[in-house]
Design a protein around this motif. Structure first.
Motif, PDB file in Angstrom:
ATOM      1  N   ARG A 185       1.041  -1.475  -0.042  1.00  0.00           N
ATOM      2  CA  ARG A 185      -0.292  -0.098  -0.167  1.00  0.00           C
ATOM      3  C   ARG A 185       0.633   1.768  -0.473  1.00  0.00           C
ATOM      4  N   SER A 186       1.992   1.158   0.691  1.00  0.00           N
ATOM      5  CA  SER A 186       2.430   2.130   0.307  1.00  0.00           C
ATOM      6  C   SER A 186       3.333   2.628  -0.632  1.00  0.00           C
ATOM      7  N   PHE A 187       3.896   1.576  -1.095  1.00  0.00           N
ATOM      8  CA  PHE A 187       4.928   1.905  -2.688  1.00  0.00           C
ATOM      9  C   PHE A 187       3.758   1.918  -4.000  1.00  0.00           C
ATOM     10  N   ARG A 188       2.484   2.346  -3.283  1.00  0.00           N
ATOM     11  CA  ARG A 188       1.125   2.086  -4.408  1.00  0.00           C
ATOM     12  C   ARG A 188       1.018   3.785  -4.013  1.00  0.00           C
ATOM     13  N   ARG A 189       0.957   4.319  -3.095  1.00  0.00           N
ATOM     14  CA  ARG A 189       1.167   5.377  -2.882  1.00  0.00           C
ATOM     15  C   ARG A 189       1.691   6.833  -2.963  1.00  0.00           C
ATOM     16  N   ARG A 190       2.553   5.862  -2.768  1.00  0.00           N
ATOM     17  CA  ARG A 190       4.541   6.114  -3.108  1.00  0.00           C
ATOM     18  C   ARG A 190       4.821   6.974  -4.556  1.00  0.00           C
ATOM     19  N   SER A 191       4.358   5.200  -5.602  1.00  0.00           N
ATOM     20  CA  SER A 191       5.125   5.475  -6.439  1.00  0.00           C
ATOM     21  C   SER A 191       3.549   6.496  -7.877  1.00  0.00           C
ATOM     22  N   GLN A 192       2.849   5.849  -6.641  1.00  0.00           N
ATOM     23  CA  GLN A 192       1.704   6.964  -8.066  1.00  0.00           C
ATOM     24  C   GLN A 192       1.953   8.099  -8.593  1.00  0.00           C
ATOM     25  N   ARG A 193       2.503   8.872  -7.820  1.00  0.00           N
ATOM     26  CA  ARG A 193       2.448  10.213  -7.729  1.00  0.00           C
ATOM     27  C   ARG A 193       3.706  10.663  -8.727  1.00  0.00           C
ATOM     28  N   VAL A 194       4.782   9.668  -8.630  1.00  0.00           N
ATOM     29  CA  VAL A 194       6.565   9.326  -9.051  1.00  0.00           C
ATOM     30  C   VAL A 194       5.070   9.313 -10.876  1.00  0.00           C
ATOM     31  N   TYR A 195       4.926   7.902 -10.361  1.00  0.00           N
ATOM     32  CA  TYR A 195       4.200   7.842 -12.332  1.00  0.00           C
ATOM     33  C   TYR A 195       4.078   9.328 -13.002  1.00  0.00           C
ATOM     34  N   ARG A 196       3.057   9.379 -12.481  1.00  0.00           N
ATOM     35  CA  ARG A 196       2.063  10.415 -13.027  1.00  0.00           C
ATOM     36  C   ARG A 196       2.525  11.910 -13.593  1.00  0.00           C
ATOM     37  N   ARG A 197       4.088  11.930 -12.735  1.00  0.00           N
ATOM     38  CA  ARG A 197       5.413  12.739 -12.956  1.00  0.00           C
ATOM     39  C   ARG A 197       6.091  12.096 -14.074  1.00  0.00           C
ATOM     40  N   SER A 198       6.118  11.479 -14.373  1.00  0.00           N
ATOM     41  CA  SER A 198       7.049  10.478 -15.143  1.00  0.00           C
ATOM     42  C   SER A 198       6.567  11.086 -16.775  1.00  0.00           C
ATOM     43  N   ARG A 199       5.202  10.397 -16.566  1.00  0.00           N
ATOM     44  CA  ARG A 199       4.207  10.641 -18.077  1.00  0.00           C
ATOM     45  C   ARG A 199       4.389  12.315 -18.141  1.00  0.00           C
ATOM     46  N   THR A 200       4.008  13.107 -17.201  1.00  0.00           N
ATOM     47  CA  THR A 200       3.667  14.504 -17.942  1.00  0.00           C
ATOM     48  C   THR A 200       5.599  15.108 -18.286  1.00  0.00           C
ATOM     49  N   ALA A 201       6.270  14.218 -17.834  1.00  0.00           N
ATOM     50  CA  ALA A 201       7.624  15.027 -18.312  1.00  0.00           C
ATOM     51  C   ALA A 201       8.186  14.412 -19.231  1.00  0.00           C
ATOM     52  N   VAL A 202       7.680  13.104 -19.960  1.00  0.00           N
ATOM     53  CA  VAL A 202       7.947  12.335 -20.993  1.00  0.00           C
ATOM     54  C   VAL A 202       6.999  12.904 -22.104  1.00  0.00           C
ATOM     55  N   ALA A 203       6.244  14.260 -22.146  1.00  0.00           N
ATOM     56  CA  ALA A 203       5.251  14.323 -22.706  1.00  0.00           C
ATOM     57  C   ALA A 203       6.455  15.896 -23.205  1.00  0.00           C
ATOM     58  N   SER A 204       6.379  16.366 -22.446  1.00  0.00           N
ATOM     59  CA  SER A 204       7.352  17.347 -22.543  1.00  0.00           C
ATOM     60  C   SER A 204       8.441  17.344 -23.055  1.00  0.00           C
ATOM     61  N   VAL A 205       9.471  16.196 -22.788  1.00  0.00           N
ATOM     62  CA  VAL A 205      10.482  15.394 -23.261  1.00  0.00           C
ATOM     63  C   VAL A 205      10.242  15.378 -25.300  1.00  0.00           C
ATOM     64  N   ILE A 206       8.933  15.156 -25.834  1.00  0.00           N
ATOM     65  CA  ILE A 206       8.538  14.296 -26.952  1.00  0.00           C
ATOM     66  C   ILE A 206       7.930  16.226 -27.052  1.00  0.00           C
ATOM     67  N   VAL A 207       7.371  17.420 -27.209  1.00  0.00           N
ATOM     68  CA  VAL A 207       7.143  18.499 -27.480  1.00  0.00           C
ATOM     69  C   VAL A 207       8.323  19.256 -27.608  1.00  0.00           C
ATOM     70  N   ARG A 208       9.046  18.721 -26.601  1.00  0.00           N
ATOM     71  CA  ARG A 208      10.574  19.642 -27.126  1.00  0.00           C
ATOM     72  C   ARG A 208      11.101  19.147 -28.432  1.00  0.00           C
ATOM     73  N   PHE A 209      10.911  18.126 -28.497  1.00  0.00           N
ATOM     74  CA  PHE A 209      11.621  17.725 -29.457  1.00  0.00           C
ATOM     75  C   PHE A 209      11.163  17.552 -31.247  1.00  0.00           C
ATOM     76  N   THR A 210      10.049  17.686 -30.671  1.00  0.00           N
ATOM     77  CA  THR A 210       9.308  17.714 -32.147  1.00  0.00           C
ATOM     78  C   THR A 210       8.810  19.123 -32.536  1.00  0.00           C
ATOM     79  N   GLU A 211       9.317  20.057 -31.717  1.00  0.00           N
ATOM     80  CA  GLU A 211       8.929  21.730 -31.807  1.00  0.00           C
ATOM     81  C   GLU A 211       9.802  21.440 -32.440  1.00  0.00           C
ATOM     82  N   THR A 212      11.470  21.588 -32.317  1.00  0.00           N
ATOM     83  CA  THR A 212      12.880  21.958 -32.743  1.00  0.00           C
ATOM     84  C   THR A 212      13.040  21.039 -33.685  1.00  0.00           C
ATOM     85  N   MET A 213      12.630  19.601 -34.108  1.00  0.00           N
ATOM     86  CA  MET A 213      12.759  19.469 -35.252  1.00  0.00           C
ATOM     87  C   MET A 213      11.688  19.889 -36.279  1.00  0.00           C
TER      88      MET A 213
END
Length: 608
Positions: free
Chosen positions: A204-232
């Motif tokens: 339960r502790s792992f699920r609660r803590r990792s949920q926040r981390v993976y939401r942040r991860s999905r947002t971060a990878v989207a920002s990487v793709i946005v930057r890359f696409t915009e530059t190219m």
């Protein structure tokens, strides 16, 4: 220079892109989406579940058969009776073969379900993204949508392909083993099951803590793709203005954010595995000691104790598998949430529930009316204060003004890329909001300053205006607009592939193809939004000659910076800060002393 002015005007009139803003997710949207995706596959899902249930029963029978071999088969063999041991060995081999066959069948069945679900999901994302209104695409970069259809779908693929099988195996093995342990010896069985309490707290502790981390991860990878696409996509100005270092710094920032989020996810998983293994090892030691004491007192058979140890290893060994599943699950849950947010987003320019048919049109186009129209973007910034305007059928109206005056916004309201904040825009008295989109697009066509061409032949790009047109009609449209000669001179003529974004031909030629596409569509209302901006002087003159004939019988709105384009208009509107400040024929305004006269004089001086 004109291109720079156009881009500046677009940036001035459009709302600021929300690159770091996530699409809001309605409560329960992710669960509803998952239900919609799996709903059509209920039968195959039930059959796959039955396969894994039987497979786990066969697989988990191994230690129990070992106990039978030790406590029944070996004593019988000492009494010269090999039958029980042979039967146990045969049963062990049979269960192993059955488990292997059933696992293969389950993987095949689940793979079909997974691929069908992902195929449908990718199609939904693509169809929905095309349906969303222009304001959505202007607020959210294309890289964010690409992230939904690629990295987020890939996260779901990993969960469906591997994670669910691991979860089912863990859940079923825990259920089977728990029952068998209690049946074999209720004392040691209950002692083993008590370990689930600290294990549950850790999970339960792992699920609660990792949920926040993976939401942040999905947002971060989207920002990487946005930057890359915009530059190219903007590689030409990047290199022309030496933006490489600045772009590298911006990309490095989002890249580090993604790396940090990923590292935090791995750290959470390492913490989970460490604590869970410690609990497992302590409990196995305690059960073995208790079992040894019971065996020493003769109240527990040695085979049963051996089976207990084997089952405990099977009970706790899937801890790593469960950690990997939770890892995939949190990533996939965050991805599904992002996708559900996109698919839940409704167009701001919706299709009418009960469309109103337009009256039949003659050879004079349609009358356009702006009635008490006011427009402001979502940010609240007003672009067009309330105004009234009527454009008579069959007349060409030019709209001029400084950058940010509201010219392009007026054109987008007429094309219904946006709906007015107040008032209405009407076509022959029918509110655009009541006209079916397909009928509206047949009657109103807009040629933008982008002149976007798709990969494919010149003929295919022209035929987009009317997909059912014959080859002769496509070529005639090119003749009417003055594009036939340059197309015929291409290596394969009208069958020449223009490649991505029409990169094989010049900007001016792309605009001529876009004109031919619009003319083939034969609309009642034609909007030219700075559509001659990329033409050289001879090309512009050729287009203007063609336009005098082609625009006859249509209602036309020409938005232009080049005042030479205005000469073909019957009427000129001068806009300033969203208001129409001058209205008249080109000759009347040139002969006056207002803003248009000043613009015209400055333009003539620039030609000297």
């Amino acid at each position: 220079m004109s291109t720079a002015v156009e881009v500046a005007e677009e940036l001035e009139e459009l709302p600021q892109a929300a690159e770091d803003e996530d699409i809001p997710v309605p409560p329960g949207a992710a669960r509803r989406l998952l239900g919609e995706l799996l709903g059509p596959h209920r039968g195959p899902v039930v059959r796959a579940m039955a396969l894994i249930v039987v497979q786990q029963a066969a697989l988990q029978s191994g230690p129990l058969l070992v106990a039978l071999a030790m406590d029944r088969g070996i004593p019988a063999l000492r009494a010269h009776d090999a039958g029980p041991l042979v039967a146990v060995i045969a049963a062990y081999l049979g269960c192993a073969v059955l488990a292997t066959v059933l696992q293969r069948a389950f993987i095949r069945a689940s793979a079909r379900i997974n691929q069908d679900v992902l195929l449908e999901l990718r199609g939904r994302i693509f169809r929905h993204a095309q349906r969303l209104s222009l304001d959505f695409h202007e607020r959210y970069t294309s890289g964010r949508i690409i992230s939904r259809a690629t990295s987020d779908v890939d996260a779901l693929r990993e969960l469906l392909a591997e994670g669910l099988q691991e979860l089912l195996a863990v859940v079923l093995s825990v259920a089977y083993i728990s029952v068998v342990l209690v049946v074999m010896d209720w004392r040691l069985g209950l002692l083993s099951l008590v370990s689930f309490l600290p294990m549950y707290a850790i999970v339960r502790s792992f699920r609660r803590r990792s949920q926040r981390v993976y939401r942040r991860s999905r947002t971060a990878v989207a920002s990487v793709i946005v930057r890359f696409t915009e530059t190219m996509n903007g590689i030409r100005p990047v290199q022309a203005f030496r933006r490489e270092r600045a772009n590298e710094a911006a990309f490095d920032t989002v890249n580090r954010q993604y790396a940090a989020a990923t590292a935090d996810g791995l750290l959470e998983m390492a913490r989970y595995v460490g604590f869970s293994r410690a609990v497992a090892n302590v409990w196995i030691t305690g059960v073995v000691v208790a079992g040894a004491i019971l065996a020493g007192h003769g109240s527990l058979e040695l085979g049963v104790l051996t089976a207990f140890v084997l089952y405990l290893r099977r009970l706790y060994d899937p801890i790593d598998q469960l950690a990997m599943f939770l890892n995939s699950y949190q990533s996939a849950a965050a991805a599904l949430e992002k996708i559900a947010g996109l698919l839940s987003h409704e167009p701001s320019v919706p299709e009418p529930a009960a469309p109103t048919a337009l009256p039949a049109t003659g050879a004079t186009g349609r009358t356009v009316s702006f009635e008490k129209v006011r427009f402001a973007y979502r940010t609240g910034r007003e672009v067009l204060p309330a105004f009234d305007l009527e454009l008579p059928a069959g007349r060409t109206t030019a709209v001029v003004g400084a950058t940010g005056a509201g010219k392009s916004t007026l054109a987008k309201l007429l094309a219904r890329f946006y709906d007015p904040t107040d008032g209405r825009v009407a076509l022959d008295g029918v509110d655009l909001r009541g006209i079916a989109t397909a009928e509206l697009r047949r009657n109103v066509v807009m040629v933008t300053q982008e002149s976007f061409l798709f990969s494919g032949t010149v003929a295919e790009n022209i035929a987009i205006g009317r997909p059912g047109a014959s080859r002769a009609e496509v070529e005639q449209a090119a003749r009417d607009i003055g594009a036939y000669d340059f197309v015929a001179a291409l290596p394969d003529g009208f069958d020449t592939d223009v490649r991505k974004r029409g990169g094989r031909i010049s900007a001016g030629q792309r605009q001529l193809v876009a004109f031919a596409r619009a003319l083939l569509a034969d609309p009642a209302v034609l909007i030219l939004d700075e559509a001659t901006s990329s033409l050289d002087v001879p090309g512009e003159q050729a287009v203007q000659r063609a336009m005098r004939t082609v625009l006859a019988g249509r209602t036309a709105v020409v938005i232009a910076h080049r005042l030479s384009t205005v000469e073909i208009a019957d009427r000129v509107l001068v806009m300033e800060q969203g208001r129409i400040v001058e209205d008249g024929t080109p000759a009347e305004l040139i002969g006056g002393s207002g803003r248009f006269a000043g613009l015209h004089e400055a333009w003539r001086d620039s030609l000297v």
